[in-house]
Design an enzyme around this catalytic site. Structure first.
Site, PDB file in Angstrom:
ATOM      1  N   CYS A 130       0.782  -1.228   0.000  1.00 52.42           N
ATOM      2  CA  CYS A 130       0.000   0.000   0.000  1.00 52.42           C
ATOM      3  C   CYS A 130       0.821   1.289   0.000  1.00 52.42           C
ATOM      4  CB  CYS A 130      -0.952   0.061   1.169  1.00 52.42           C
ATOM      5  SG  CYS A 130      -1.908  -1.437   1.381  1.00 52.42           S
TER       6      CYS A 130
ATOM      7  N   GLY B 274       0.750  -0.351  -4.532  1.00 49.74           N
ATOM      8  CA  GLY B 274      -0.476  -1.121  -4.407  1.00 49.74           C
ATOM      9  C   GLY B 274      -1.355  -0.894  -5.608  1.00 49.74           C
TER      10      GLY B 274
ATOM     11  N   ASN C 174      -0.509   1.754   5.453  1.00 52.09           N
ATOM     12  CA  ASN C 174       0.556   1.058   4.736  1.00 52.09           C
ATOM     13  C   ASN C 174       1.308   0.219   5.752  1.00 52.09           C
ATOM     14  OD1 ASN C 174       3.761   2.096   3.333  1.00 52.09           O
ATOM     15  ND2 ASN C 174       2.680   0.169   3.115  1.00 52.09           N
ATOM     16  N   GLY C 175       1.371  -1.078   5.487  1.00 54.45           N
ATOM     17  CA  GLY C 175       2.065  -1.977   6.417  1.00 54.45           C
ATOM     18  C   GLY C 175       1.237  -3.219   6.641  1.00 54.45           C
TER      19      GLY C 175
ATOM     20  N   TYR D  59      14.137  -2.593  -3.538  1.00 56.07           N
ATOM     21  CA  TYR D  59      13.148  -2.771  -4.592  1.00 56.07           C
ATOM     22  C   TYR D  59      11.874  -1.960  -4.432  1.00 56.07           C
ATOM     23  CZ  TYR D  59       9.099  -5.030  -6.750  1.00 56.07           C
ATOM     24  OH  TYR D  59       7.928  -5.260  -7.400  1.00 56.07           O
TER      25      TYR D  59
END
Ligand code: SF4
Length: 509
Positions: free
Chosen positions: A24, A51, A125-126, A275
């Site tokens: 996300c 995401g 996010n996570g 990445y």
């Protein structure tokens, strides 16, 4: 839902194709007088690589919050009409890749909850590691009109939203979101970079380890928070600072307030540098692109080879390939052309098209490759299937030799903090040496960078980085395996532990 991970790491994967996925991107803005929905749209556009399953934006006009979300890419979910319906001065946005909870509309974010004082919308996010415990806390919340608090979704995020919405003081008085957050956030374990809002205030909070990035930016007439600094650039915001691990910020007409809900114990994800993050993003003061180039340089020193040409697996392998070429003195060239837009369709490919596999995404430049001894630089290998196809494709295109060089160490452990790799059994580096993996890929040789060299390339001290997928040293205690997993809450629902409820967010017509 199968676990993800298939070797070729690329932010633009075909639907159904498997590669490690980010969990996300989040974006928030407080800016009276600005078109906050459009700013959020472009912010999410810059974060699309994090995401690609669903996208959503919540906007407050000071008296109510409106949420618009749907499955698909940001550009597929929103258009001029939907964005112009989202009028207000605060917005939070979210681009989702699912790690806890299926990829369905109900789990798209921002999540939304009514509170005694109004409402809350939240993007995350996570990935959390105490989802089961949080579900128990939600179940223990005071009854709403005699009914238990219902879960609107089966993701970990909605539990946090429910907890923030449902806190009461000792005397039963409902707490505001700002009062509830310092009570709730210390109970949330795992990786979380949160952006959330009530009708009048934008909030951002980051877990004590700061595993996922979260930055604060300044607009002429407001503030922005975003997963990556690159998303500030696209909307004209200047970088101010990171939201600190364990910090919550609140932004409204009174300015910015900061508070701390936990001591900072920094353990930023090293894979962001390898990445996940955009190359034009800075994390903890270090530019991601420069880190990747340096990884390539160090890889060249650790794993030299006689060759004619260095090529990258585009695009995520490109900076490391440039570094490898610079250090080795071997020329860098484009040996593979990426079909840049193929990952941006949600049209399921036909069986015939699907059988093309990697060729759908990458096309070899035969005139460049033919007769050459190649060094192929990529950022990581997860399961190796796509790399195997890549080596075969390069040989068919006439490569004399194919030497694979990887700018991260072997991935041997799963991530519980927002990256969906694969189970341990599926990770090709478990049970095989690099030489055996190289043989399995059909390569003439295969080498990985060492863990120390990768970390040194980031310039971040080793003890401030999570690198658990490489060395198995997780930055926090983890619960029993049965209390982790993508479908934990679906499983509980099926068992009757939790009860679904219709979300109050707007469904796209
Ligand atoms: S386990 Fe790996 S991918 Fe997950 S947070 Fe740690 S370093 Fe990042």
């Amino acid at each position: 839902m199968p676990v993800r991970g298939d070797g070729l790491l690329n932010h633009d994967l075909l639907p159904g194709e498997k590669g490690p996925q980010d969990a996300c991107g989040v974006f928030g803005v407080w800016a009276p007088g600005e078109e906050v929905a459009k700013l959020t749209y472009f912010g999410l556009y810059a974060l699309q690589h994090r995401g690609q399953e669903s996208a959503g934006i919540a906007v407050s006009n000071g008296s109510q919050i409106l949420v618009f979300k749907d499955m698909g890419l940001v550009s597929q979910v929103f258009d001029e009409t939907s964005l112009s319906s989202l009028q207000g001065h605060i917005a939070v946005g979210h681009a989702r890749y699912s790690t806890t909870g299926a990829s369905v509309w109900e789990n798209a974010q921002p999540t939304f909850r009514a509170t005694a004082h109004g409402s809350i919308a939240l993007g995350h996010n996570g990935n959390l590691v105490n989802t089961a415990q949080l579900a128990e806390l939600v179940a223990a919340l005071p009854k709403e009109n005699g009914r238990a608090t219902q879960v609107a979704a089966t993701n970990d995020t909605d539990l946090v939203t429910a907890l923030l919405a449902g806190q009461t003081a000792e005397d039963g008085t409902p707490l505001t979101v700002e009062q509830a957050a310092p009570r709730v956030l210390p109970h949330v374990k795992g990786a979380f970079s949160l952006v959330f809002m009530d009708e009048n205030t934008l909030y951002a909070a980051r877990d004590p380890q700061g595993i996922r990035p979260l930055v604060l930016g300044r607009l002429e007439r407001g503030w922005v928070v975003a997963s990556e600094s690159a998303a500030l650039d696209i909307c004209g915001a200047s970088f101010v600072r990171e939201v600190e691990p364990g910090e919550m910020v609140a932004i409204d007409q009174n300015g910015l307030r900061t508070s701390r809900f936990a001591d900072a114990r920094p353990k930023g994800c090293v894979f962001e540098y390898v990445y996940l993050a955009r190359p034009d993003t800075d994390i903890a003061g270090r530019n991601v692109y420069l880190s990747r180039v340096e990884m390539g340089r160090r890889l060249a020193r650790e794993a030299p080879v006689e060759a004619d040409l260095v090529i990258a697996t585009p695009e995520s392998g490109t900076p490391a390939a440039i570094g490898y070429a610079e250090e080795s003195g071997i020329p860098f060239g484009n040996g593979l052309v990426k079909n840049a837009y193929v990952g941006r369709t949600f049209i399921q490919p036909s069986q015939t098209i699907r059988q093309l596999g990697i060729r759908l995404k990458l096309n070899p430049l035969k005139e460049v490759i033919r007769g050459k001894r190649l060094v192929v630089v990529d950022d990581s290998i997860v399961r190796g299937n796509t790399q195997r196809a890549l080596v075969r494709m390069l040989r068919e295109a006439g490569a004399a030799e194919v030497h694979v060089r990887i700018s991260s160490p072997p991935v041997k452990w799963p991530c519980f903090f927002g990256i969906d790799f694969a189970t341990r059994a599926e990770l090709i580096a478990n049970g095989m040496t690099p030489d055996e993996i190289g043989a399995s890929l059909g390569a003439d040789s295969l080498s990985y960078i060492s863990t120390d060299a990768m970390i040194e390339a980031t310039t971040i001290p080793k003890d401030r980085l999570c690198r658990a997928c490489f060395d198995g040293e997780y930055p926090m205690d983890l619960p029993d395996p049965e209390l982790l997993g993508k479908q934990l809450l679906e499983t509980e629902l099926a068992a009757g532990v939790a009860e679904p409820a219709a979300t109050e967010a707007l469904r796209r017509p």
